[in-house]
Design a protein around this motif. Sequence first.
Motif: not given
Length: 597
Positions: A267-277
């Motif tokens: 799991v990591f945080y994707h800044q541009p979409t503001g979502k966790w992936i």
Amino acid sequence: MIKNNTPNWFIRIFCVILAAGYLSCQSQNTQMKFEHPDSESTTIYINNPATYLLLPVEESSPMSQVYVQGDKDRMPIDVRLASGQVDYYAPFALPEGNDIIVAVKHAAGKPVLWDKIQLSDTFDKSNREKFRPVYHHAPQYGWMNDPNGMVYLDGEYHLFYQYNPYGSTWGNMHWGHAVSKDLVEWEHLPVAIAPDELGTVFSGNSIIDTENTAGFGKNALIAFYTSAGEMQSRSIAYSLDKGRTFTKYDKNPVVTSDIPDFRDPNVFYHQPTGKWIMVIAAGQEVQLYSSENLLDWAYESAFGEGYGNHGGVWECPDLLELPVAGEPGKTKWVLLLNINPGGIFGGSATQYFTGHFDGKTFTCESKPETEKWMDWGKDHYATVTWSNVPDNRVIGIAWMSNWQYANEVPTRQYRSANSVPREIGLYRDNNEYYLINNPVEELKKLRKNEQTFTAEVTDQYNIDSLLDTNEGAYELEIDFKGISADVFGLTLFNGKGDSVDLFYDRTEKRFYMDRNKSGKTDFSTDFPAVTYAPVKKSDNYTLRIFVDKTSIECFDGEGRFVMTNLVFPDEPYNRVTFYTKGGKFKVDPMKVYKLGL
Ligand code: FRU
């Protein structure tokens, strides 16, 4: 390999015992009574409070199951109870108090050495292994495979790992735990996450929830792992005390699937979409999910079909954005992907893909048939990276073994160590992107005394003693200059006839390591090997070699290749012969550092 842990057998055994009456046998230890020791189901009545039941293990014995009656929080464990000789002991923690009943289900027709079972308040973890590494992380005892859940928090690098506390072979997967302030010195901590009714605890990663998106608490350390039961599913556990204790999420599992091999969430945080992936290995592809709260996950896409190597199951993915060396501001996405079997030199290995990730889909920008390997040895697997590391550093670590023989390597008290931590980046070559792997700077702290050698090699050049007292832990930093030879290199050897050959072939444009005569190799026909990495033709090379009792990690000076191989020499390699096959070169210089904590 997945076990159903439902303890129905125990209930049945218990009823049979009650009905059949009481047949007891007194052990040498008068605080334990063994009931029906000759049947397939034995009950041990323990009258004296003790911290552990020390279980005698023999690795060639059949598997037994051991369970504490009434302890609903603990699953039965699998353990190879000794029937002929005791290889070592496994500590089975007992609940507090008197009158504890332990049930044992064991193979028919094979005796168990009941008189070797002991009650004890201590378990001796002191080292008894000649092969234990000096500066690599390895468990004090028991089995280890993949590094898991690596995360940095408040000055500590956490390293969790696939762990069997009940034997030095694979089984009973828990998350073991170690911490380090500097990636060099590791402190062993108690087991972090144990199996439950959803299954044993397979691989995964952790993040720090700085904004409390999951609602467990600000800065919660949240672990995502695989519950390996009948099927494999995603579970969550969180810690509010810096990883010292974990609470399992009460709505586990959070992601399920019908795919049998569905594991190793990352799991990591994707800044541009503001979502966790979340990236999950699913058969021979990866699946991507997204979430706003870390608890509810929506399927986004899959990647893998038709790309890269498919010689085995895909495992332990890690998707990261990395800077490209020499191109300020430029980044590329990299999908690290471990595969078993199918590795370039047989068995398990780490491949990777480079490309683009838009928050939903990963697109590989290489031709589908391109295969890229992260390490060019046989003993580098399950590589994943730390999350939340300061200064945007990307640091990875690998399990230094290969599923072909990991359970057979000639150590007993523990099995397997991790690689040295490596700082990871990218470089571009002919419009393809490749990984850079360098040993972390912190490893320089290990350097004790330094010696410098120089040599002009036209045929052979011998160094009879690398270190005055060689405990098998050292670093060589070698600058090869003025090379006119096509084939040249060095042999590391000891006085017992064990040797490892490391050489460049500039015609083939390869760097080689040959461990066929490296020491003990006969425990598996897959172990003897020659591995090679691609290099550019050049008239100078820099090579950094980390040796630690049973491992050799060779790093190209610019980090363009790394090669990790295990070796089991009878005594440390303390001698070197540089050689050339036609042509000449200079060693200018070779620095030898003794390494120690
Ligand atoms: C990789 C692996 C993972 C799994 C774990 C089980 O080595 O097979 O896919 O989660 O080991 O121990």
